[in-house]
Write an enzyme that holds these catalytic residues in place. Structure first.
Site: not given
Ligand code: HPA
Length: 269
Positions: A30, A61, A83, A85-86, A113, A209-210, A233, A244
């Site tokens: 990302s 992306h 991903h 989740y997609e 990320a 998530m990857s 974050n 996001h």
């Molecule tokens: N959790 C999961 N995936 C992420 C996060 C998070 O806090 N930040 C960026 N990708």
């Protein structure tokens, strides 16, 4: 069509386009895809033009495969990954790694990320190991014996020499490169504060998530791996809310350091 036949078909297609003998595969997460724009003498393909390839749907992306020279090395870069989740199968998510191996790469650089557990926004974290909390595994199904064994060892998935090279490059640039364990979930919902507390107890330094599926497939086939998380974050419960847009904004702030780091590492890898 069997997975092996698909890999060979895509390999032949990319070789016919001139994507010959890459040394390293780069998987750019990302907001980090702009590194691919610095690749020289490049050949660029839209994902939609590549046979057996998935499609990218996430904001930030680009959906391009970029081949060429970066830091004097031949690289094949995914500008945007797939991903789970997609709605992609793990076969689709990890297919580019299979093709990188088939094309002759010796290693991959995987970036993402991630939410920090103990680390705050703006931190670059070298991944030392991972915890697979996706409840799934990309190697389920018939084993591709020509790639690797049925029960691959994951003890050294994140190659030690690559990590040493990464730390030396960070020191040279005066950048702080933290280290930690990446815990992979499927998403797309962010975690609950209770989950993050549990993951903290498990020893995770970052959650995302990857990456985990790609690294399992890489390790299976003997590809060396360098993994770097850009912490965007504090994970859930350690800041008031997650979104996001913040992930994209913070990635934007750290991408300069991030790109310099990857380019410096590549010279020595
Ligand atoms: N959790 C999961 N995936 C992420 C996060 C998070 O806090 N930040 C960026 N990708």
């Amino acid at each position: 069509m069997s997975l092996l036949v698909k890999i060979k078909e895509t390999q032949a297609f990319l070789e016919a386009k001139g994507m010959l003998n890459p040394e390293f595969g780069l998987i750019l997460g990302s907001g980090l895809g702009s590194l691919a724009e610095e690749i020289e003498q490049k050949i660029v393909l839209d994902y939609s033009d590549i046979p057996n390839w998935g499609q990218s749907t996430v904001a930030g992306h680009a959906g391009k495969l970029v081949y060429g020279n970066l830091s004097g090395r031949k690289v094949l870069a995914l500008q945007g990954r797939f991903h789970f989740y997609e709605g992609n199968s793990l076969e689709v998510v990890t297919f580019p790694v299979r093709v990188m191996k088939a094309l002759g790469c010796q290693g991959i650089v995987v970036t993402n990320a991630a939410g920090g557990i103990g680390y705050g926004p703006g931190t670059l974290m070298l991944i030392t190991d991972h915890i697979n909390m996706t409840g799934n595994n990309p190697l389920i199904g018939a084993n591709l014996d020509s790639f690797g064994p049925r029960f691959p060892d994951m003890s050294n998935a994140y190659t030690k020499t690559y990590r040493q090279t990464a730390q030396a490059a960070a020191a040279k640039l005066g950048l702080n490169l933290s280290e930690g364990v990446y815990l992979g979930v499927t998403g797309p919902s962010y975690e609950t504060p209770a989950e993050i507390l549990a993951f903290k107890t498990l020893g995770a330094g970052a959650v995302g998530m990857s990456t985990v599926p790609e690294v399992i497939v890489a390790a299976h086939s003997g590809l060396k791996v360098l993994g770097i998380s850009a912490i965007t974050n504090f994970a859930a419960g350690f800041q008031s809310e997650l979104n996001h847009e913040e992930v994209v904004a913070v990635t934007d702030q750290i991408k300069h350091d991030f790109k310099n780091l990857i380019k410096t590492i590549l010279v020595e890898l």
